[in-house]
Design a protein around this motif. Structure first.
Motif, short mmCIF file in Angstrom:
data_model
loop_
_atom_site.label_atom_id
_atom_site.label_comp_id
_atom_site.label_asym_id
_atom_site.label_seq_id
_atom_site.Cartn_x
_atom_site.Cartn_y
_atom_site.Cartn_z
N MET A 1 0.85 -1.19 0.00
CA MET A 1 0.00 0.00 0.00
C MET A 1 0.89 1.24 0.00
O MET A 1 2.02 1.21 0.48
N GLU A 2 0.36 2.32 -0.58
CA GLU A 2 1.14 3.55 -0.75
C GLU A 2 0.91 4.51 0.42
O GLU A 2 -0.22 4.68 0.88
N ILE A 3 2.00 5.11 0.88
CA ILE A 3 1.91 6.17 1.89
C ILE A 3 1.57 7.47 1.15
O ILE A 3 2.32 7.89 0.26
N PRO A 4 0.46 8.11 1.45
CA PRO A 4 0.08 9.32 0.69
C PRO A 4 1.08 10.45 0.92
O PRO A 4 1.59 10.64 2.03
N LEU A 5 1.35 11.18 -0.14
CA LEU A 5 2.23 12.34 -0.07
C LEU A 5 1.42 13.55 0.37
O LEU A 5 0.45 13.93 -0.28
N LEU A 6 1.84 14.17 1.47
CA LEU A 6 1.09 15.28 2.06
C LEU A 6 1.58 16.61 1.51
O LEU A 6 2.79 16.86 1.46
N GLY A 7 0.66 17.46 1.11
CA GLY A 7 1.01 18.81 0.71
C GLY A 7 1.43 18.99 -0.73
O GLY A 7 1.73 20.11 -1.14
N ARG A 8 1.48 17.93 -1.51
CA ARG A 8 1.89 18.05 -2.91
C ARG A 8 1.34 16.87 -3.70
O ARG A 8 1.42 15.73 -3.23
N ASN A 9 0.81 17.15 -4.89
CA ASN A 9 0.26 16.09 -5.73
C ASN A 9 1.27 15.56 -6.74
O ASN A 9 1.06 14.48 -7.29
N PHE A 10 2.34 16.33 -7.00
CA PHE A 10 3.30 15.94 -8.02
C PHE A 10 4.71 16.05 -7.45
O PHE A 10 4.97 16.83 -6.53
N THR A 11 5.63 15.27 -7.98
CA THR A 11 7.01 15.25 -7.50
C THR A 11 8.01 15.71 -8.55
O THR A 11 9.20 15.76 -8.26
N TRP A 12 7.57 16.03 -9.75
CA TRP A 12 8.48 16.46 -10.81
C TRP A 12 7.82 17.54 -11.64
O TRP A 12 6.60 17.51 -11.87
N SER A 13 8.61 18.51 -12.07
CA SER A 13 8.12 19.58 -12.94
C SER A 13 9.23 19.98 -13.89
O SER A 13 10.41 19.98 -13.52
N ASN A 14 8.83 20.33 -15.11
CA ASN A 14 9.84 20.76 -16.07
C ASN A 14 10.21 22.23 -15.93
O ASN A 14 11.06 22.74 -16.65
N GLY A 15 9.58 22.95 -15.01
CA GLY A 15 9.92 24.34 -14.74
C GLY A 15 9.47 25.33 -15.78
O GLY A 15 9.88 26.48 -15.74
N GLN A 16 8.65 24.90 -16.73
CA GLN A 16 8.16 25.81 -17.77
C GLN A 16 6.86 26.46 -17.32
O GLN A 16 6.30 26.15 -16.27
N GLU A 17 6.37 27.37 -18.15
CA GLU A 17 5.11 28.06 -17.87
C GLU A 17 4.20 27.97 -19.09
O GLU A 17 4.52 28.58 -20.12
N PRO A 18 3.11 27.20 -19.13
CA PRO A 18 2.62 26.39 -18.00
C PRO A 18 3.46 25.13 -17.80
O PRO A 18 3.99 24.59 -18.77
N PRO A 19 3.56 24.65 -16.55
CA PRO A 19 4.47 23.53 -16.29
C PRO A 19 3.84 22.18 -16.62
O PRO A 19 2.62 22.03 -16.67
N ILE A 20 4.71 21.20 -16.83
CA ILE A 20 4.31 19.80 -16.93
C ILE A 20 4.58 19.16 -15.58
O ILE A 20 5.71 19.19 -15.09
N LEU A 21 3.55 18.60 -14.97
CA LEU A 21 3.65 18.04 -13.63
C LEU A 21 3.42 16.53 -13.68
O LEU A 21 2.55 16.06 -14.42
N ALA A 22 4.19 15.79 -12.89
CA ALA A 22 4.05 14.33 -12.85
C ALA A 22 4.44 13.84 -11.48
O ALA A 22 5.24 14.47 -10.76
N LYS A 23 3.88 12.71 -11.10
CA LYS A 23 4.22 12.05 -9.83
C LYS A 23 5.07 10.83 -10.15
O LYS A 23 4.56 9.79 -10.54
N LEU A 24 6.40 10.98 -10.00
CA LEU A 24 7.33 9.93 -10.38
C LEU A 24 7.81 9.11 -9.19
O LEU A 24 8.35 8.03 -9.38
N ASP A 25 7.64 9.61 -7.97
CA ASP A 25 8.20 8.95 -6.79
C ASP A 25 7.09 8.61 -5.80
O ASP A 25 6.19 9.42 -5.55
N ARG A 26 7.17 7.42 -5.25
CA ARG A 26 6.16 6.93 -4.31
C ARG A 26 6.84 6.17 -3.18
O ARG A 26 7.98 5.73 -3.31
N ALA A 27 6.11 6.01 -2.08
CA ALA A 27 6.58 5.22 -0.94
C ALA A 27 5.57 4.12 -0.67
O ALA A 27 4.38 4.40 -0.46
N LEU A 28 6.01 2.86 -0.72
CA LEU A 28 5.14 1.70 -0.56
C LEU A 28 5.56 0.92 0.68
O LEU A 28 6.75 0.73 0.94
#
Length: 271
Positions: A1-28
């Protein structure tokens, strides 16, 4: 089971405007871990120089306490802050009593404060701060890289006779050589301690006793009752004067809002 990440929905961004956001890292974790460490939290950390968000996994067996909202006075100087939060105050659900209405307005404003999006100027300010922080980190890394050289360690932190002499001179300058008490010069170490202790004990004073020389219950005997002005309902002016007399930087109340918020938004929330 995954430990939910508090305070943020995504863990990676390309830093552009508008940004591309993705959740690449998880804790199981498995079921045994869940029962052994019930107070396990997964939270993000600041990412000043990387596209990836550093994640912090905390494990403990104690029961966590709920987080309490606290209004920050530093939010008020931000541009368009009140214009973004106050509409939520006026759009709160309608209650039949005044106390319930105030609680509903505070709850709605508290939610709007947590969800407020950054303005264009704030986005630019954040980018500028990230750039300055990245430069400061590079300068500090270069400094410690130079200090980590063998020669710097050998010459800069060596246990040499020069350092011993320097410490000895400092000790001599800070030493109390003698103490004069009633025209008598005291040079012995234990005697100096006793003389200084006696001196400071004498100026501090001795504890005394207090006694009531009057009857407390008779103080207000035969006094006039409060006038009708003191027991009249509070006016808007009195409430505002009381609010202005409060310290703006004092600790907020149980609702999380301090005097600074009520003073800044008084014209919109005074009703």
């Amino acid at each position: 089971m995954e430990i939910p990440l508090l305070g943020r929905n995504f863990t990676w961004s390309n830093g552009q405007e508008p940004p591309i956001l993705a959740k690449l890292d998880r804790a199981l974790v498995n079921l045994a871990h869940t029962t052994t460490f019930p107070d396990t939290s997964h939270s993000p950390r600041a990412k000043p120089t990387s596209d990836h968000t550093p994640l912090f996994l905390s494990m403990s067996t104690s029961i966590p306490k709920s987080s309490v909202f606290r209004f920050e006075n530093a939010w008020l100087p931000r541009q368009n802050f009140l214009q973004t939060v106050l509409p939520a105050w006026t759009e709160a659900r309608v209650c039949s009593d005044a106390a319930g209405q105030l609680a509903a307005c505070l709850k709605s404003a508290r939610a709007a404060t947590k969800e407020r999006a950054l303005s264009f100027d704030e986005l630019q300010a954040r980018k500028t701060c990230i750039d300055y922080l990245a430069q400061a980190i590079k300068e500090k890394a270069a400094y410690w890289k130079q200090c980590s050289k063998f020669r710097a360690i050998r010459e800069g932190d060596a246990n040499t006779a020069f350092h011993h002499a320097q410490a000895t001179v400092r000790l001599r300058n800070n030493t109390i050589r003698w103490v004069e008490v009633h025209s008598s010069v005291i040079a012995n170490h234990d005697a100096k301690i006793q003389a200084l202790t006696n001196f400071f004990s004498s100026i501090i004073g001795d504890p005394g006793t207090s006694a009531w020389n009057f009857d407390v219950h008779a103080l207000f005997h035969d006094r006039q009752q409060p006038s009708s002005v003191l027991i009249a309902p509070f006016s808007e002016l009195e409430a505002f004067e009381a609010l202005k007399s409060m310290d703006r930087s004092s600790a907020p109340g149980p609702d999380g809002f301090g005097p600074s918020f009520y003073r800044a938004a008084w014209s919109s929330i005074k009703s």
